[in-house]
Design a protein around this motif. Structure first.
Motif, PDB file in Angstrom:
ATOM      1  N   ARG A 193      52.159  36.520  82.538  1.00  0.00           N
ATOM      2  CA  ARG A 193      52.722  37.770  82.023  1.00  0.00           C
ATOM      3  C   ARG A 193      52.490  37.882  80.511  1.00  0.00           C
ATOM      4  NH1 ARG A 193      56.908  37.047  86.034  1.00  0.00           N
ATOM      5  NH2 ARG A 193      58.226  35.904  84.574  1.00  0.00           N
ATOM      6  N   SER A 194      52.647  36.756  79.806  1.00  0.00           N
ATOM      7  CA  SER A 194      52.403  36.779  78.364  1.00  0.00           C
ATOM      8  C   SER A 194      50.945  37.089  78.059  1.00  0.00           C
ATOM      9  CB  SER A 194      52.787  35.424  77.748  1.00  0.00           C
ATOM     10  OG  SER A 194      54.153  35.155  77.933  1.00  0.00           O
ATOM     11  N   ARG A 195      50.063  36.529  78.861  1.00  0.00           N
ATOM     12  CA  ARG A 195      48.634  36.775  78.666  1.00  0.00           C
ATOM     13  C   ARG A 195      48.302  38.252  78.874  1.00  0.00           C
ATOM     14  NH1 ARG A 195      43.451  35.345  81.694  1.00  0.00           N
ATOM     15  NH2 ARG A 195      44.682  35.219  83.584  1.00  0.00           N
ATOM     16  N   ILE A 196      48.824  38.830  79.949  1.00  0.00           N
ATOM     17  CA  ILE A 196      48.576  40.243  80.225  1.00  0.00           C
ATOM     18  C   ILE A 196      49.165  41.110  79.119  1.00  0.00           C
ATOM     19  CG2 ILE A 196      49.101  42.127  81.812  1.00  0.00           C
ATOM     20  CD1 ILE A 196      48.985  40.069  84.079  1.00  0.00           C
ATOM     21  N   ALA A 197      50.404  40.771  78.712  1.00  0.00           N
ATOM     22  CA  ALA A 197      51.049  41.552  77.650  1.00  0.00           C
ATOM     23  C   ALA A 197      50.242  41.471  76.359  1.00  0.00           C
ATOM     24  CB  ALA A 197      52.464  41.038  77.422  1.00  0.00           C
ATOM     25  N   ARG A 198      49.704  40.289  76.047  1.00  0.00           N
ATOM     26  CA  ARG A 198      48.923  40.131  74.829  1.00  0.00           C
ATOM     27  C   ARG A 198      47.644  40.968  74.878  1.00  0.00           C
ATOM     28  NH1 ARG A 198      48.938  35.159  75.012  1.00  0.00           N
ATOM     29  NH2 ARG A 198      46.872  34.705  75.829  1.00  0.00           N
ATOM     30  N   GLU A 199      46.985  40.973  76.063  1.00  0.00           N
ATOM     31  CA  GLU A 199      45.766  41.753  76.190  1.00  0.00           C
ATOM     32  C   GLU A 199      46.052  43.243  76.029  1.00  0.00           C
ATOM     33  OE1 GLU A 199      42.811  40.684  76.264  1.00  0.00           O
ATOM     34  OE2 GLU A 199      43.450  38.599  76.297  1.00  0.00           O
ATOM     35  N   ILE A 200      47.059  43.728  76.737  1.00  0.00           N
ATOM     36  CA  ILE A 200      47.373  45.153  76.659  1.00  0.00           C
ATOM     37  C   ILE A 200      47.797  45.529  75.243  1.00  0.00           C
ATOM     38  CG2 ILE A 200      48.820  46.983  77.588  1.00  0.00           C
ATOM     39  CD1 ILE A 200      46.700  45.817  79.497  1.00  0.00           C
ATOM     40  N   HIS A 201      48.588  44.654  74.611  1.00  0.00           N
ATOM     41  CA  HIS A 201      49.017  44.940  73.246  1.00  0.00           C
ATOM     42  C   HIS A 201      47.833  44.998  72.299  1.00  0.00           C
ATOM     43  CE1 HIS A 201      50.225  43.705  69.163  1.00  0.00           C
ATOM     44  NE2 HIS A 201      51.250  44.520  69.376  1.00  0.00           N
ATOM     45  N   ASP A 202      46.923  44.022  72.432  1.00  0.00           N
ATOM     46  CA  ASP A 202      45.770  43.996  71.538  1.00  0.00           C
ATOM     47  C   ASP A 202      44.951  45.277  71.646  1.00  0.00           C
ATOM     48  OD1 ASP A 202      46.441  41.560  70.573  1.00  0.00           O
ATOM     49  OD2 ASP A 202      44.964  40.421  71.709  1.00  0.00           O
ATOM     50  N   VAL A 203      44.832  45.784  72.865  1.00  0.00           N
ATOM     51  CA  VAL A 203      44.029  46.993  73.065  1.00  0.00           C
ATOM     52  C   VAL A 203      44.784  48.235  72.619  1.00  0.00           C
ATOM     53  CG1 VAL A 203      42.926  48.456  74.796  1.00  0.00           C
ATOM     54  CG2 VAL A 203      42.685  45.974  74.928  1.00  0.00           C
ATOM     55  N   LEU A 204      45.990  48.396  73.140  1.00  0.00           N
ATOM     56  CA  LEU A 204      46.709  49.642  72.908  1.00  0.00           C
ATOM     57  C   LEU A 204      47.244  49.760  71.487  1.00  0.00           C
ATOM     58  CD1 LEU A 204      48.674  50.089  76.241  1.00  0.00           C
ATOM     59  CD2 LEU A 204      46.494  51.069  75.564  1.00  0.00           C
ATOM     60  N   ALA A 205      47.619  48.641  70.867  1.00  0.00           N
ATOM     61  CA  ALA A 205      48.184  48.719  69.519  1.00  0.00           C
ATOM     62  C   ALA A 205      47.200  49.379  68.565  1.00  0.00           C
ATOM     63  CB  ALA A 205      48.555  47.332  69.026  1.00  0.00           C
ATOM     64  N   HIS A 206      45.951  48.933  68.642  1.00  0.00           N
ATOM     65  CA  HIS A 206      44.947  49.551  67.760  1.00  0.00           C
ATOM     66  C   HIS A 206      44.661  50.995  68.163  1.00  0.00           C
ATOM     67  CE1 HIS A 206      41.273  50.527  65.710  1.00  0.00           C
ATOM     68  NE2 HIS A 206      40.708  50.749  66.885  1.00  0.00           N
ATOM     69  N   SER A 207      44.435  51.201  69.468  1.00  0.00           N
ATOM     70  CA  SER A 207      44.050  52.537  69.931  1.00  0.00           C
ATOM     71  C   SER A 207      45.098  53.581  69.569  1.00  0.00           C
ATOM     72  CB  SER A 207      43.823  52.504  71.448  1.00  0.00           C
ATOM     73  OG  SER A 207      43.526  53.798  71.930  1.00  0.00           O
ATOM     74  N   LEU A 208      46.366  53.266  69.834  1.00  0.00           N
ATOM     75  CA  LEU A 208      47.427  54.243  69.570  1.00  0.00           C
ATOM     76  C   LEU A 208      47.620  54.456  68.074  1.00  0.00           C
ATOM     77  CD1 LEU A 208      50.030  53.201  72.281  1.00  0.00           C
ATOM     78  CD2 LEU A 208      48.478  55.153  72.313  1.00  0.00           C
ATOM     79  N   SER A 209      47.546  53.366  67.300  1.00  0.00           N
ATOM     80  CA  SER A 209      47.729  53.529  65.855  1.00  0.00           C
ATOM     81  C   SER A 209      46.589  54.360  65.265  1.00  0.00           C
ATOM     82  CB  SER A 209      47.788  52.166  65.176  1.00  0.00           C
ATOM     83  OG  SER A 209      46.578  51.452  65.365  1.00  0.00           O
ATOM     84  N   ALA A 210      45.371  54.161  65.756  1.00  0.00           N
ATOM     85  CA  ALA A 210      44.250  54.944  65.268  1.00  0.00           C
ATOM     86  C   ALA A 210      44.405  56.416  65.634  1.00  0.00           C
ATOM     87  CB  ALA A 210      42.947  54.390  65.851  1.00  0.00           C
ATOM     88  N   GLN A 211      44.855  56.673  66.845  1.00  0.00           N
ATOM     89  CA  GLN A 211      45.086  58.060  67.252  1.00  0.00           C
ATOM     90  C   GLN A 211      46.137  58.718  66.365  1.00  0.00           C
ATOM     91  OE1 GLN A 211      45.528  58.660  71.610  1.00  0.00           O
ATOM     92  NE2 GLN A 211      44.853  56.525  71.761  1.00  0.00           N
ATOM     93  N   LEU A 212      47.205  57.972  66.068  1.00  0.00           N
ATOM     94  CA  LEU A 212      48.249  58.524  65.204  1.00  0.00           C
ATOM     95  C   LEU A 212      47.712  58.888  63.823  1.00  0.00           C
ATOM     96  CD1 LEU A 212      51.287  56.232  66.101  1.00  0.00           C
ATOM     97  CD2 LEU A 212      51.038  58.667  66.585  1.00  0.00           C
ATOM     98  N   VAL A 213      46.821  58.039  63.295  1.00  0.00           N
ATOM     99  CA  VAL A 213      46.243  58.327  61.982  1.00  0.00           C
ATOM    100  C   VAL A 213      45.497  59.652  62.010  1.00  0.00           C
ATOM    101  CG1 VAL A 213      44.491  57.582  60.325  1.00  0.00           C
ATOM    102  CG2 VAL A 213      46.121  55.926  61.250  1.00  0.00           C
ATOM    103  N   VAL A 236      38.905  65.484  67.621  1.00  0.00           N
ATOM    104  CA  VAL A 236      37.836  64.847  68.392  1.00  0.00           C
ATOM    105  C   VAL A 236      37.859  63.330  68.190  1.00  0.00           C
ATOM    106  CG1 VAL A 236      35.328  64.615  68.602  1.00  0.00           C
ATOM    107  CG2 VAL A 236      36.371  66.883  68.445  1.00  0.00           C
ATOM    108  N   ALA A 237      38.112  62.920  66.946  1.00  0.00           N
ATOM    109  CA  ALA A 237      38.187  61.473  66.672  1.00  0.00           C
ATOM    110  C   ALA A 237      39.341  60.838  67.435  1.00  0.00           C
ATOM    111  CB  ALA A 237      38.349  61.240  65.173  1.00  0.00           C
ATOM    112  N   ALA A 238      40.499  61.530  67.457  1.00  0.00           N
ATOM    113  CA  ALA A 238      41.643  60.999  68.201  1.00  0.00           C
ATOM    114  C   ALA A 238      41.340  60.920  69.685  1.00  0.00           C
ATOM    115  CB  ALA A 238      42.873  61.873  67.954  1.00  0.00           C
ATOM    116  N   ARG A 239      40.655  61.938  70.194  1.00  0.00           N
ATOM    117  CA  ARG A 239      40.283  61.912  71.618  1.00  0.00           C
ATOM    118  C   ARG A 239      39.347  60.728  71.908  1.00  0.00           C
ATOM    119  NH1 ARG A 239      36.603  66.608  74.085  1.00  0.00           N
ATOM    120  NH2 ARG A 239      35.136  65.473  72.730  1.00  0.00           N
ATOM    121  N   GLY A 240      38.400  60.510  70.995  1.00  0.00           N
ATOM    122  CA  GLY A 240      37.506  59.375  71.176  1.00  0.00           C
ATOM    123  C   GLY A 240      38.252  58.048  71.172  1.00  0.00           C
TER     124      GLY A 240
END
Length: 384
Positions: A193-213, A236-240
């Protein structure tokens, strides 16, 4: 001296782990002994009428006392156990005095065996000596023969004790193994569970923060009444970013399931997409899902950093297989053009070298990154 004063274990004194067949055999033996004693009492001419009923009642009472003795010894209660042993020995003496010689002998024999089987050894020897001594004195036979009989009773009871202690030890070890397996399974589940959480966090943390910017930038542009083309660029950048984040999430889940393409194929494709050179050293080896995913993440982060900080640099990816480790080196030769504007460099994997170093250390590996020559190099080493 500790072994002489210790009780047999609870597992040895209980019926836990005893095969059903063994329980049926033991029950049959006790029923057979009780039935034989009852038949002997009914055939005896010394007891008639109510005397016979009293004899049968005494035998049933002794059998009940033996069962109660089993229960109190299961809880390691010494005082009640000694009282019950004394009552049984006295009951045997009363039966002998009344003329019921066979039942009295049976009561003394059972008392001696049960004492040796279930009491602390130093106490058991004393109780067995009293019970078997009463049996020897009451029999009136040859002292040598009766002494041998008494010794056989003590040895028989001790043999039962050893047998039950061995069974109890085996049952206890089996239970400990089951507990260890349950703990191992729970630990593996938590790690997964920790491994899965780490993977999802690593991916989504950047993606969502970039979209917010980008979305925040678009909001500010709208409030200022800026050209709609600039707002559209941000949207368009946020969509990407959202699309890339979704793709990265799917890749992470596929890797966790072991469904992704081999690591080497992924590295070749990544190198080709960036115009980089790919080199493999050593014979390919099978990697764990976690090790393969770490290599993917490090390559993504390293190539992202090259795009952001050294655009146009010559890049080389080197994958090396050793006997017990796999290594990855991403090297660039330095920027050929000015880095992109800070506001537009929020792209790519973006997990951070610090996070990659932590990921490598979790696998027992290492990650080193820093300037070398005119460029920058990232070196990863993880165990196979």
């Amino acid at each position: 001296m500790g072994g002489w004063t210790q009780w047999p274990s609870r597992q040895a004194l209980s019926r836990e782990g005893v095969p059903r067949t063994r329980l049926l055999i033991n029950g049959g033996i006790w029923l057979g002994l009780t039935g034989w004693l009852l038949v002997d009492a009914l055939r005896s001419d010394a007891f008639q009428g109510w005397g016979r009923v009293a004899l049968i009642g005494a035998l049933v009472g002794c059998a009940a006392l033996v069962e109660v003795l089993r229960r109190v010894t299961l809880d390691h209660r010494l005082a009640p156990a000694l009282v019950l042993i004394a009552v049984l020995i006295a009951a045997g003496a009363a039966l002998h005095a009344a003329g019921a010689r066979t039942p009295s002998a049976a009561v003394w024999v059972v008392s001696a065996i049960v004492a040796m089987e279930r009491l602390p050894l130093v106490i058991a020897l004393g109780c067995a000596a009293v019970a078997s001594g009463a049996y020897v004195l009451a029999s009136g036979n040859s002292p040598l023969a009766e002494a041998a009989t008494a010794g056989a009773l003590v040895i028989g009871g001790y043999a039962l004790r050893l047998d039950e202690e061995a069974r109890g030890t085996g049952y206890r070890l089996l239970e400990q193994e089951r507990m260890a397996r349950r703990a191992e399974a729970e630990s593996a589940a938590l790690a997964e569970r920790s491994r899965i959480a780490r993977e999802i966090h690593d991916v989504l943390a950047h993606s969502l923060s970039a979209q917010l910017v980008h979305l925040e930038a678009a909001r500010l542009l709208i409030e200022r009444g800026e050209d709609s083309a600039k707002v559209l660029d941000r949207v368009v950048a946020a969509r990407g970013m959202a699309r890339d984040g979704l793709a990265e999430t799917r890749q992470a889940l596929s890797a966790l399931r072991g469904e992704m393409a081999p690591v080497e194929d992924f590295l070749r494709e990544s190198a080709a997409a960036e115009g980089a050179r790919f080199v493999r050293e050593g014979e390919p080896r099978t990697l764990t899902a976690e090790a393969g995913l770490t290599l993917r993440r490090v390559v993504q982060e390293a190539l992202t950093n090259v795009r952001k900080h050294a655009p146009g640099a010559r890049v080389e990816l080197r994958l090396g297989y050793a006997e017990h480790t796999v290594s990855l080196e991403v090297r660039d030769g330095g920027a050929r053009s000015a880095p992109a504007a800070a506001g537009l460099t929020v792209s790519g994997a973006g997990y951070g070298l610090l996070g990659m170093r932590e990921r490598a250390e979790l696998l027992g590996g290492t990650l080193e990154a820093g300037p070398e020559g005119e460029g920058f190099v990232v070196r990863l080493r993880v165990p196979l």
